[in-house]
Design a protein around this motif. Structure first.
Motif, PDB file in Angstrom:
ATOM      1  N   GLY A  66       0.801  -1.216   0.000  1.00  0.00           N
ATOM      2  CA  GLY A  66       0.000   0.000   0.000  1.00  0.00           C
ATOM      3  C   GLY A  66       0.835   1.267   0.000  1.00  0.00           C
ATOM      4  O   GLY A  66       0.378   2.316  -0.466  1.00  0.00           O
ATOM      5  N   LEU A  67       2.063   1.180   0.548  1.00  0.00           N
ATOM      6  CA  LEU A  67       2.948   2.342   0.581  1.00  0.00           C
ATOM      7  C   LEU A  67       3.932   2.369  -0.579  1.00  0.00           C
ATOM      8  O   LEU A  67       4.714   3.314  -0.699  1.00  0.00           O
ATOM      9  N   LEU A  68       3.880   1.340  -1.427  1.00  0.00           N
ATOM     10  CA  LEU A  68       4.824   1.257  -2.536  1.00  0.00           C
ATOM     11  C   LEU A  68       4.748   2.450  -3.493  1.00  0.00           C
ATOM     12  O   LEU A  68       5.785   2.879  -4.018  1.00  0.00           O
ATOM     13  N   PRO A  69       3.565   3.030  -3.758  1.00  0.00           N
ATOM     14  CA  PRO A  69       3.543   4.206  -4.643  1.00  0.00           C
ATOM     15  C   PRO A  69       4.427   5.353  -4.164  1.00  0.00           C
ATOM     16  O   PRO A  69       4.948   6.113  -4.982  1.00  0.00           O
ATOM     17  N   LEU A  70       4.608   5.483  -2.839  1.00  0.00           N
ATOM     18  CA  LEU A  70       5.470   6.551  -2.330  1.00  0.00           C
ATOM     19  C   LEU A  70       6.933   6.335  -2.701  1.00  0.00           C
ATOM     20  O   LEU A  70       7.703   7.289  -2.759  1.00  0.00           O
ATOM     21  N   LEU A  71       7.297   5.067  -2.942  1.00  0.00           N
ATOM     22  CA  LEU A  71       8.681   4.778  -3.315  1.00  0.00           C
ATOM     23  C   LEU A  71       9.024   5.380  -4.668  1.00  0.00           C
ATOM     24  O   LEU A  71      10.179   5.723  -4.933  1.00  0.00           O
ATOM     25  N   PHE A  72       8.006   5.531  -5.526  1.00  0.00           N
ATOM     26  CA  PHE A  72       8.237   6.052  -6.875  1.00  0.00           C
ATOM     27  C   PHE A  72       7.779   7.500  -7.037  1.00  0.00           C
ATOM     28  O   PHE A  72       8.061   8.122  -8.067  1.00  0.00           O
ATOM     29  N   TRP A  73       7.052   8.031  -6.050  1.00  0.00           N
ATOM     30  CA  TRP A  73       6.498   9.369  -6.205  1.00  0.00           C
ATOM     31  C   TRP A  73       7.617  10.395  -6.381  1.00  0.00           C
ATOM     32  O   TRP A  73       8.586  10.410  -5.627  1.00  0.00           O
ATOM     33  N   PRO A  74       7.511  11.266  -7.380  1.00  0.00           N
ATOM     34  CA  PRO A  74       8.606  12.204  -7.672  1.00  0.00           C
ATOM     35  C   PRO A  74       8.782  13.253  -6.577  1.00  0.00           C
ATOM     36  O   PRO A  74       7.810  13.796  -6.051  1.00  0.00           O
ATOM     37  N   VAL A 102       9.571  13.821 -13.759  1.00  0.00           N
ATOM     38  CA  VAL A 102       8.431  13.915 -12.843  1.00  0.00           C
ATOM     39  C   VAL A 102       7.251  13.096 -13.356  1.00  0.00           C
ATOM     40  O   VAL A 102       6.639  12.315 -12.618  1.00  0.00           O
ATOM     41  N   GLY A 103       6.930  13.253 -14.628  1.00  0.00           N
ATOM     42  CA  GLY A 103       5.813  12.509 -15.195  1.00  0.00           C
ATOM     43  C   GLY A 103       6.070  11.015 -15.210  1.00  0.00           C
ATOM     44  O   GLY A 103       5.177  10.219 -14.917  1.00  0.00           O
ATOM     45  N   ARG A 104       7.318  10.618 -15.529  1.00  0.00           N
ATOM     46  CA  ARG A 104       7.651   9.194 -15.578  1.00  0.00           C
ATOM     47  C   ARG A 104       7.565   8.561 -14.195  1.00  0.00           C
ATOM     48  O   ARG A 104       7.021   7.453 -14.032  1.00  0.00           O
ATOM     49  N   GLN A 105       8.079   9.255 -13.178  1.00  0.00           N
ATOM     50  CA  GLN A 105       8.009   8.711 -11.820  1.00  0.00           C
ATOM     51  C   GLN A 105       6.570   8.623 -11.336  1.00  0.00           C
ATOM     52  O   GLN A 105       6.194   7.667 -10.650  1.00  0.00           O
ATOM     53  N   SER A 162       4.439   5.375 -10.100  1.00  0.00           N
ATOM     54  CA  SER A 162       3.698   5.407  -8.848  1.00  0.00           C
ATOM     55  C   SER A 162       2.276   4.893  -9.058  1.00  0.00           C
ATOM     56  O   SER A 162       1.737   4.164  -8.223  1.00  0.00           O
ATOM     57  N   GLY A 163       1.660   5.271 -10.166  1.00  0.00           N
ATOM     58  CA  GLY A 163       0.335   4.759 -10.494  1.00  0.00           C
ATOM     59  C   GLY A 163       0.338   3.260 -10.736  1.00  0.00           C
ATOM     60  O   GLY A 163      -0.568   2.538 -10.293  1.00  0.00           O
ATOM     61  N   LEU A 164       1.363   2.776 -11.433  1.00  0.00           N
ATOM     62  CA  LEU A 164       1.493   1.328 -11.624  1.00  0.00           C
ATOM     63  C   LEU A 164       1.626   0.609 -10.285  1.00  0.00           C
ATOM     64  O   LEU A 164       1.035  -0.461 -10.084  1.00  0.00           O
ATOM     65  N   ALA A 165       2.391   1.208  -9.367  1.00  0.00           N
ATOM     66  CA  ALA A 165       2.576   0.598  -8.055  1.00  0.00           C
ATOM     67  C   ALA A 165       1.265   0.528  -7.283  1.00  0.00           C
ATOM     68  O   ALA A 165       1.030  -0.420  -6.526  1.00  0.00           O
ATOM     69  N   ALA A 166       0.406   1.529  -7.453  1.00  0.00           N
ATOM     70  CA  ALA A 166      -0.893   1.502  -6.780  1.00  0.00           C
ATOM     71  C   ALA A 166      -1.749   0.338  -7.270  1.00  0.00           C
ATOM     72  O   ALA A 166      -2.423  -0.330  -6.481  1.00  0.00           O
ATOM     73  N   VAL A 167      -1.716   0.085  -8.580  1.00  0.00           N
ATOM     74  CA  VAL A 167      -2.462  -1.055  -9.119  1.00  0.00           C
ATOM     75  C   VAL A 167      -1.845  -2.367  -8.644  1.00  0.00           C
ATOM     76  O   VAL A 167      -2.558  -3.323  -8.316  1.00  0.00           O
ATOM     77  N   ARG A 186       2.426  15.393 -12.562  1.00  0.00           N
ATOM     78  CA  ARG A 186       2.200  14.401 -11.516  1.00  0.00           C
ATOM     79  C   ARG A 186       0.813  13.779 -11.643  1.00  0.00           C
ATOM     80  O   ARG A 186       0.646  12.558 -11.544  1.00  0.00           O
ATOM     81  N   LYS A 187      -0.193  14.618 -11.832  1.00  0.00           N
ATOM     82  CA  LYS A 187      -1.561  14.119 -11.890  1.00  0.00           C
ATOM     83  C   LYS A 187      -1.766  13.184 -13.068  1.00  0.00           C
ATOM     84  O   LYS A 187      -2.231  12.048 -12.918  1.00  0.00           O
ATOM     85  N   TRP A 188      -1.411  13.631 -14.264  1.00  0.00           N
ATOM     86  CA  TRP A 188      -1.673  12.832 -15.447  1.00  0.00           C
ATOM     87  C   TRP A 188      -0.723  11.648 -15.552  1.00  0.00           C
ATOM     88  O   TRP A 188      -1.077  10.603 -16.107  1.00  0.00           O
ATOM     89  N   GLY A 189       0.491  11.810 -15.026  1.00  0.00           N
ATOM     90  CA  GLY A 189       1.397  10.672 -14.994  1.00  0.00           C
ATOM     91  C   GLY A 189       0.860   9.562 -14.108  1.00  0.00           C
ATOM     92  O   GLY A 189       0.877   8.382 -14.480  1.00  0.00           O
ATOM     93  N   PHE A 190       0.367   9.931 -12.921  1.00  0.00           N
ATOM     94  CA  PHE A 190      -0.201   8.944 -12.011  1.00  0.00           C
ATOM     95  C   PHE A 190      -1.427   8.285 -12.631  1.00  0.00           C
ATOM     96  O   PHE A 190      -1.578   7.054 -12.589  1.00  0.00           O
ATOM     97  N   LEU A 191      -2.311   9.089 -13.216  1.00  0.00           N
ATOM     98  CA  LEU A 191      -3.521   8.543 -13.832  1.00  0.00           C
ATOM     99  C   LEU A 191      -3.169   7.600 -14.979  1.00  0.00           C
ATOM    100  O   LEU A 191      -3.782   6.539 -15.138  1.00  0.00           O
ATOM    101  N   GLY A 192      -2.171   7.991 -15.778  1.00  0.00           N
ATOM    102  CA  GLY A 192      -1.752   7.121 -16.875  1.00  0.00           C
ATOM    103  C   GLY A 192      -1.223   5.789 -16.369  1.00  0.00           C
ATOM    104  O   GLY A 192      -1.505   4.729 -16.951  1.00  0.00           O
TER     105      GLY A 192
END
Length: 217
Positions: free
Chosen positions: A128-136, A145-148, A152-157, A187-193
Motif C-alpha cells: 500500500g505504501l509502494l507508490p510513495l517509493l516512486f512518487w517524484p 516527474v511525469g515518468r516517476q 507510482s500509479g502502476l505501483a498503486a495497481v 504528476r496528476k496525469w502521470g499517475f492517472l496514466g
C-alpha cells in the motif's frame, strides 16, 4: 543494505517452527490446500487477498517442498521484500539518519504485533505504501516527474493485486490528489496514466489466466 539486513536478522528473523494459529495462518493454509486439490481460488475456495498472492503461492508450491517450514519461509521472504521496500522509501523521504532508524525499527516490528508472525502481513501493508517509493520529489517541470508519477500509479495497481484494501487506499489517495491536491499536471496525469495502464494490464493478465472467474461467475 547492512542496516536493513541487521534489522531483519535481529528484529524479524525467519521462523519455520512453532505454534500454528488456526485462524490467521489457517486462512493461508486453507488456500494452499485448495490449490493442491486443484481448486480455483475465489470461485471454489475463499481467499481474502489479491490474485498476485495466489500466483506466488502456486509458484512456491511448484518449486518448494510442501511443508509448513518451507511455506513459512516463503511468507518470510514476502515480508522481507515488503520491509526492504519500506526502508528504501525511508531513504528517499527521511533525511535524518536517527529518525530513519527509528521509523525502520517501528516498521520492522509491526509483523510481530500480528496474532502470528508467519503470515505475509508486512508484504500487504508495504504494498500500500509502494507508490510513495516512486512518487517524484522534484519540482514541477523537472525531468522525470511525469515518468516517476506513472510508475507510482502502476505501483498503486500492483498494491490492489496484492491486497485489495491497501491497494484501494492507495488509489483513493491518488484520486484525492488528482481531484483536490495541489499537484502539478505532470504528476496528476502521470499517475492517472500509470493507473489506467496498470488496470488494463492487470485485467488482461487475470482474464488470460482465468483468475477473474471467481469474481465474474
Amino acid at each position: 543494505m547492512a542496516l536493513p539486513a541487521l534489522l531483519l536478522y535481529f528484529v524479524y528473523p525467519v521462523r519455520k517452527n512453532g505454534y500454528l494459529n488456526p485462524f490467521d495462518e489457517g486462512i493461508w493454509l486453507g488456500a494452499i490446500q485448495a490449490i493442491l486439490n486443484g481448486k480455483q481460488l475465489y470461485r471454489d475456495a475463499i481467499f481474502l487477498y489479491g490474485p498476485l498472492f495466489g500466483l506466488i503461492l502456486k509458484a512456491a508450491l511448484k518449486w518448494l517442498p510442501v511443508t509448513l517450514g518451507s511455506l513459512r519461509t516463503s511468507f518470510w521472504v514476502m515480508n522481507a521484500a515488503g520491509l526492504l521496500s519500506l526502508y528504501f522509501g525511508l531513504l528517499r523521504w527521511v533525511r535524518s539518519s536517527a529518525l530513519r532508524l527509528a521509523y525502520a525499527i517501528f516498521l520492522f516490528v509491526v509483523p510481530l504485533t500480528a496474532h502470528v508472525p508467519t503470515i505475509p502481513m508486512a508484504a500487504r501493508y508495504a504494498a500500500g505504501l509502494l507508490p510513495l517509493l516512486f512518487w517524484p520529489l522534484g519540482r514541477a517541470g523537472e525531468p522525470g516527474v511525469g515518468r516517476q508519477s506513472f510508475f507510482s500509479g502502476l505501483a498503486a495497481v500492483f498494491a490492489v493485486l496484492i491486497s485489495q484494501e491497501v491497494g484501494l487506499a492507495a488509489l483513493a489517495a491518488g484520486a484525492y490528489y488528482f481531484c483536490i491536491g495541489p499537484q502539478s499536471a505532470a504528476r496528476k496525469w502521470g499517475f492517472l496514466g500509470g493507473v489506467i495502464c496498470g488496470l488494463a494490464a492487470g485485467a488482461a493478465w487475470l482474464a488470460a489466466t482465468g483468475s477473474l472467474s471467481g469474481y465474474v461467475e
